[in-house]
Design a protein around this motif. Structure first.
Motif, PDB file in Angstrom:
ATOM      1  N   LEU A 143      10.154 -41.694 -15.458  1.00 31.85           N
ATOM      2  CA  LEU A 143       9.138 -42.689 -15.253  1.00 31.85           C
ATOM      3  C   LEU A 143       8.276 -42.388 -16.610  1.00 31.85           C
ATOM      4  O   LEU A 143       8.078 -41.196 -16.933  1.00 31.85           O
ATOM      5  CB  LEU A 143       8.006 -42.292 -14.259  1.00 31.85           C
ATOM      6  N   PRO A 144       7.553 -43.298 -17.318  1.00 30.75           N
ATOM      7  CA  PRO A 144       6.700 -43.060 -18.341  1.00 30.75           C
ATOM      8  C   PRO A 144       5.586 -42.314 -18.218  1.00 30.75           C
ATOM      9  O   PRO A 144       4.921 -42.008 -19.280  1.00 30.75           O
ATOM     10  CB  PRO A 144       6.283 -44.621 -18.740  1.00 30.75           C
ATOM     11  N   VAL A 145       5.113 -41.894 -16.935  1.00 28.41           N
ATOM     12  CA  VAL A 145       4.120 -40.888 -16.780  1.00 28.41           C
ATOM     13  C   VAL A 145       4.455 -39.548 -17.029  1.00 28.41           C
ATOM     14  O   VAL A 145       3.736 -38.684 -17.251  1.00 28.41           O
ATOM     15  CB  VAL A 145       3.542 -40.872 -15.448  1.00 28.41           C
ATOM     16  N   PHE A 146       5.792 -39.108 -17.524  1.00 26.40           N
ATOM     17  CA  PHE A 146       6.327 -38.033 -17.787  1.00 26.40           C
ATOM     18  C   PHE A 146       6.427 -37.834 -19.167  1.00 26.40           C
ATOM     19  O   PHE A 146       7.688 -38.566 -19.876  1.00 26.40           O
ATOM     20  CB  PHE A 146       7.414 -37.537 -16.909  1.00 26.40           C
ATOM     21  N   ARG A 147       5.777 -37.433 -20.113  1.00 25.37           N
ATOM     22  CA  ARG A 147       5.847 -37.071 -21.301  1.00 25.37           C
ATOM     23  C   ARG A 147       5.252 -35.700 -21.765  1.00 25.37           C
ATOM     24  O   ARG A 147       4.318 -35.362 -21.669  1.00 25.37           O
ATOM     25  CB  ARG A 147       5.095 -37.994 -22.226  1.00 25.37           C
ATOM     26  N   TRP A 261       7.040 -30.856 -13.670  1.00 22.93           N
ATOM     27  CA  TRP A 261       6.335 -31.793 -12.573  1.00 22.93           C
ATOM     28  C   TRP A 261       4.914 -31.465 -12.654  1.00 22.93           C
ATOM     29  O   TRP A 261       4.152 -32.217 -12.249  1.00 22.93           O
ATOM     30  CB  TRP A 261       6.784 -31.331 -11.244  1.00 22.93           C
ATOM     31  N   GLY A 263       2.920 -31.587 -15.027  1.00 21.80           N
ATOM     32  CA  GLY A 263       2.123 -32.690 -15.982  1.00 21.80           C
ATOM     33  C   GLY A 263       1.451 -33.805 -15.143  1.00 21.80           C
ATOM     34  O   GLY A 263       0.414 -34.131 -15.415  1.00 21.80           O
ATOM     35  N   LEU A 264       1.802 -33.729 -13.802  1.00 22.83           N
ATOM     36  CA  LEU A 264       1.121 -34.414 -12.729  1.00 22.83           C
ATOM     37  C   LEU A 264      -0.082 -33.575 -12.136  1.00 22.83           C
ATOM     38  O   LEU A 264       0.189 -32.465 -11.591  1.00 22.83           O
ATOM     39  CB  LEU A 264       1.946 -34.902 -11.610  1.00 22.83           C
ATOM     40  N   ARG A 265      -1.134 -34.119 -12.201  1.00 20.46           N
ATOM     41  CA  ARG A 265      -2.349 -33.268 -12.055  1.00 20.46           C
ATOM     42  C   ARG A 265      -2.341 -32.993 -10.358  1.00 20.46           C
ATOM     43  O   ARG A 265      -2.493 -31.772  -9.970  1.00 20.46           O
ATOM     44  CB  ARG A 265      -3.547 -34.292 -11.951  1.00 20.46           C
ATOM     45  N   TRP A 285      10.369 -39.077 -20.439  1.00 20.00           N
ATOM     46  CA  TRP A 285      10.630 -40.292 -20.704  1.00 20.00           C
ATOM     47  C   TRP A 285      10.959 -40.773 -21.930  1.00 20.00           C
ATOM     48  O   TRP A 285      11.849 -41.631 -22.188  1.00 20.00           O
ATOM     49  CB  TRP A 285       9.273 -41.041 -20.177  1.00 20.00           C
ATOM     50  N   ALA A 309      12.731 -47.366 -13.160  1.00 22.90           N
ATOM     51  CA  ALA A 309      12.031 -47.572 -14.451  1.00 22.90           C
ATOM     52  C   ALA A 309      12.819 -47.522 -15.701  1.00 22.90           C
ATOM     53  O   ALA A 309      13.024 -48.410 -16.680  1.00 22.90           O
ATOM     54  CB  ALA A 309      10.865 -46.702 -14.683  1.00 22.90           C
TER      55      ALA A 309
END
Lengths: 333, 532
Positions: A143-147, A261, A263-265, A285, A309
């Motif tokens: 998913l593009p939220v993972f960079r 993981w 990276g997600l608050r 991503w 995605a």
């Protein structure tokens, strides 16, 4: 694409009919190609196992010498003829010995990436890229939220914390195969040369790395350490086993966890650690999409994670893309 | 790495007080003026940016990101601001940002000058230059569902300042509200280069003393020889300060709310500092909290609003009488001074009145009182007669509230929670029965310690029957659905709700296993509990 595909799916997982072997099967099979030594890819009990020498050594360290009836080691880039197909293993950059499986027959090429990453890792060989007609990619962080940020910057946070809390042990939760060794080498590269305390699960895998020429500097066993040794020291191991190992023997520890993981608050906060480090051994991503673009397959299968995605990304580029198709033998319960 | 953003992110994680203070102190010691002062202002919530509506925030991203990827990402992350921070097509590290990410001074200056209409453009320009951690902090400051006033509890900021300068926390607290960013005079004083800074306010806020719940000291001897008792008013805790020709009203946190209550500033005609509870009162009756909300948070207030919704204060403590500091005196003596002060300066229009002490014989009598508190109160506060005024939550003051009530209600809709709960469905709309149909009685959060969080989330995911944006409707019929146990403090009228009422202080305690939805409560049972 030929009418007869190089790859299909059975209930045990990815299968190459012309070579009569599975890749990372989830059930016991007669012939298996194993991409790397993590438990969700490498299982004990197969008939014949083909993998890199490093992966075979990791499997033996974790499962004992009788993990398979027979084994065959293949160097990166070396070809093996299996039934009617030719097989090569190329470095996947994930952990020691991790490989992509490249299957060729009659001018058609398929690649199964296994788990992979594209960025530099002092504890793994760099990813090798070849083009292919059919790509099967992992999508753990699809998913593009993972960079993922650069790992060096994350390790700098750990070093800063050691300066800020010099009297407190730093318990770094990390998978014992791959992530732990990478963290140790990143710390060494950043100039941290004090002894690092390791859980025995980590040391067992470190021994394998050492046999293949890696130098980790001074490592000590967590089990044999005295409380005094822990003031300001770094201890690395599987997160659930670290805290009990130190229970009550030291000043309150600074808890650290290294995972993509985080990276997600919300994940970072629910993990309840003081210092979450966003370090992953999986492609993010940008790496996933770049790999799809560069391999430029006509057909893409997406497995292990968030598929939608990546499938969307590939279809916009004219690639016939989807999640893994259903198993051909699934109708029989 | 952007040191300010990194600090803000670490502090947001930090449940650990000691670590938080150390990180802050380290930042203050290694960051030059005026950056550190502006950073402090942002962390402590001393800068109030205009709010950015979620729709505007989504617009920003829609203009930049593939809508399919945006939809998949927002669905996965469950929080718009977080999705924007992660998905924004900006640099991946602070070092890669052109011109570097915006620092505290630039952020404060930008927010101060910007109107609500300019905020999206301002924010977009910053996000283009910011790494993901900085983006997240910017969005917490300026928009999204997680927008909060302070990134760090202000008391921890003050504790760190105290530690940094080797002075007492109370000293910092008293000065803090009279200073403005970037606090150059404060730092000069804390670093020993100048005397204490002068407060901007002639009428300064004094940190308040607050009660602990009785559970904190269950064996306290609630004897009339040792304790005084009064009602715990259900309003807004305030401090009224009249001094040096200035009059100001502060909330309990020390925020200046004078502008919203001009009628109260004129209520007293003598100098002093008093604590009390603000309520809206018409014809001697305390209005619903809804009325209070309508007056709060305004920058200006019209004469008509003042007339329709008159504010009053129930005074319960006197900290200063003129210039005389009464805080070292025991409660018994302060109380006598308060009564005397109000008699002399309280005015005759009833806007400033005394919170009466309650006569009681023993603990049992108190228990009966707190179980049946009159309208506009939540229970009792018991104060040790010999207690001096100590800022913070003190065991010398104990609040004893009416026991929380419980009912069973049926889960109807769910959306994801906030912050640490943004991955699970923790924001639940529940209903009770009226004429054979379920009526929603409002959104209720799951208590943070509820053991059934994951089970409720699992039920939601498996029983969705409709979707409305982020909201999921789940199955809720007489024989199929999930029954939840709620705890709440009280019920109040809410004309605009379908049920005509709303719960106060409600939270979901957990699942009621084995209950069928049609065994849940009736609306009539809640109507019986209406207090105002």
């Amino acid at each position: 694409m030929p009418a007869e595909p190089l790859l299909t799916v059975t209930r045990a997982g990815l299968y190459v009919p012309d070579g009569d072997f599975h890749i990372d099967p989830t059930r016991i099979v007669p012939r298996a190609v194993i991409t790397h030594g993590h438990a969700d890819h490498a299982r004990a009990g197969h008939g014949a196992v083909l993998a890199t020498a490093e992966t075979l050594a990791i499997m033996e360290a974790r499962m004992g010498p009788r993990f398979a009836a027979s084994r065959q080691a293949l160097r990166y880039g070396e070809r093996a003829a299996l039934g009617g197909v030719s097989l090569r293993l190329l470095s996947a950059g994930h952990v020691l010995g991790s490989a992509q499986a490249v299957i060729e027959k009659g001018g058609v090429r398929a690649i199964v990436t296994g788990d992979f990453k594209r960025r530099a890792d002092p504890a793994a060989a760099p990813f090798e890229l070849v083009e292919a007609d059919h790509l099967v990619t992992e999508a753990t962080f699809g998913l593009p939220v993972f960079r993922h940020p650069p790992a060096e910057g994350e390790v700098a946070k750990l070093l800063q914390s050691l300066r800020l809390f010099p009297a407190r042990p730093h318990l770094v939760g990390a998978y014992s195969l791959g992530k732990a060794q990478r963290l140790i080498l990143l710390l060494r590269a950043a100039g941290y040369d004090l002894p690092i305390y390791c859980h025995d699960a980590v040391l067992k895998i470190v021994d394998v790395y050492r046999r293949f020429g890696y130098d980790f500097g001074s490592l000590r066993s967590l089990a044999g350490a005295t409380p005094e040794a822990f003031a300001g020291a770094v201890a690395i191991g599987p997160p659930e086993r670290l805290a009990p190992a130190l229970d009550g023997r030291t000043a309150p520890p600074v808890t650290v966890f290294a995972s993509g993981w985080l990276g997600l608050r919300a994940r970072a906060r629910r993990s309840n650690v003081m210092l979450p480090l966003v370090i992953s051994d999986h492609a993010d991503w940008d790496e996933l999409t770049r790999t799809i673009d560069e391999v430029a397959p006509a057909r893409l299968w997406v497995m292990h994670g968030a598929e939608a995605a990546l499938v969307h990304h590939a279809r916009l580029r004219g690639i016939e893309a989807g999640p893994l198709p259903p198993a051909i033998d699934a109708a029989v319960p | 790495m952007n040191a300010f953003a990194e600090l803000a992110e670490r502090l947001a994680d930090g449940p650990e007080r000691e670590a938080t203070i150390r990180r802050l102190r380290d930042y203050l010691a290694t960051t030059p003026d005026p950056e550190r002062g502006f950073a402090l202002a942002l962390l402590a919530g001393a800068v109030r940016p205009p709010a950015l509506a979620p729709a505007r925030l989504r617009d920003l991203l829609t203009a930049r990101v593939d809508p399919v990827l945006l939809g998949l990402s927002e669905d996965y992350v469950g929080d718009l601001a977080e999705t924007v921070a992660l998905l924004w097509p900006g640099p991946s590290t602070a070092e890669a940002a052109t011109g570097g990410p915006p620092g505290p001074a630039e952020i404060v200056a930008g927010l101060a000058e910007c109107g609500a209409g300019d905020l999206p453009e301002l924010l977009a320009g910053w996000l283009d230059r910011a790494d993901p951690v900085t983006r997240r902090v910017l969005l917490r400051l300026a928009g999204g569902r997680t927008r909060r006033r302070a990134l760090v509890p202000a008391r921890l900021v003050r504790a760190a300042l105290a530690r940094f300068g080797g002075v007492s926390e109370t000293r910092i607290e008293e000065l803090w509200h009279g200073l403005s960013p970037p606090y150059a005079g404060l730092f000069a004083w804390l670093e020993g280069e100048a005397g204490p800074p002068r407060s901007n306010f002639a009428a300064p806020y004094r940190p308040v003393m607050e009660p602990l719940p009785l559970e904190a000291a269950p064996s306290a001897a609630l004897d009339p020889a040792l304790f005084a008792a009064e009602w715990q008013w259900d309003g807004l805790g305030v401090q009224l300060v009249v001094h040096g020709g200035d009059a100001r009203l502060y909330d309990r946190a020390g925020d200046d709310i004078s502008a919203a209550f001009p009628d109260l500033l004129a209520a007293a005609d003598g100098a002093g500092t008093l604590d009390g509870e603000l309520t809206i009162r018409t014809d001697g009756v305390i209005g619903p909290r809804d009325a209070l909300r309508r007056r709060l948070g305004r920058k200006t207030v019209t004469a008509r609003t003042v007339a329709e919704l008159p504010a009053t204060i129930r005074a319960y403590d006197l900290l200063f009488d003129g210039d005389e500091d009464l805080r070292p005196l025991p409660f018994r003596d302060r109380r006598a001074r308060l009564e005397d002060w109000l008699a002399r300066h309280g005015g005759a229009d009833g806007r400033l009145t005394l919170s009466p002490l309650l006569a009681f014989a023993d603990r049992g009598a108190l228990d009966r009182l707190r179980q049946a508190p009159p309208a506009g109160t939540r229970g009792l506060v018991c104060k040790r007669l010999d207690s001096t005024y100590e800022p913070g939550h003190s065991p010398a003051w104990l609040c004893w509230r009416r026991a929380r009530r419980r009912i069973d209600a049926v889960l109807m809709y769910a959306r994801r929670g906030q912050g640490a709960l943004s991955t699970v469905h923790a924001d639940l709309t529940v209903g009770v029965w009226r004429d054979g149909a379920l009526v929603p009685i409002g959104a209720v959060p799951v208590a943070p310690d509820a053991a059934d969080l994951d089970a409720i989330d699992g039920f939601v995911r498996e029983n969705v029957i409709a979707r409305f944006g982020p909201v999921r409707e789940v199955v809720h019929e007489g024989d199929r659905g999930l029954v939840l146990e709620l705890a709440f403090d009280g019920v109040e009228r809410a004309a605009r709700r379908r049920a005509g009422l709303q719960l106060r202080g409600a939270s979901v305690v957990g699942i009621r296993p084995g209950r069928r939805p049609d065994e849940a409560a009736r609306l009539a049972a809640l109507e019986d509990l209406l207090t105002s």
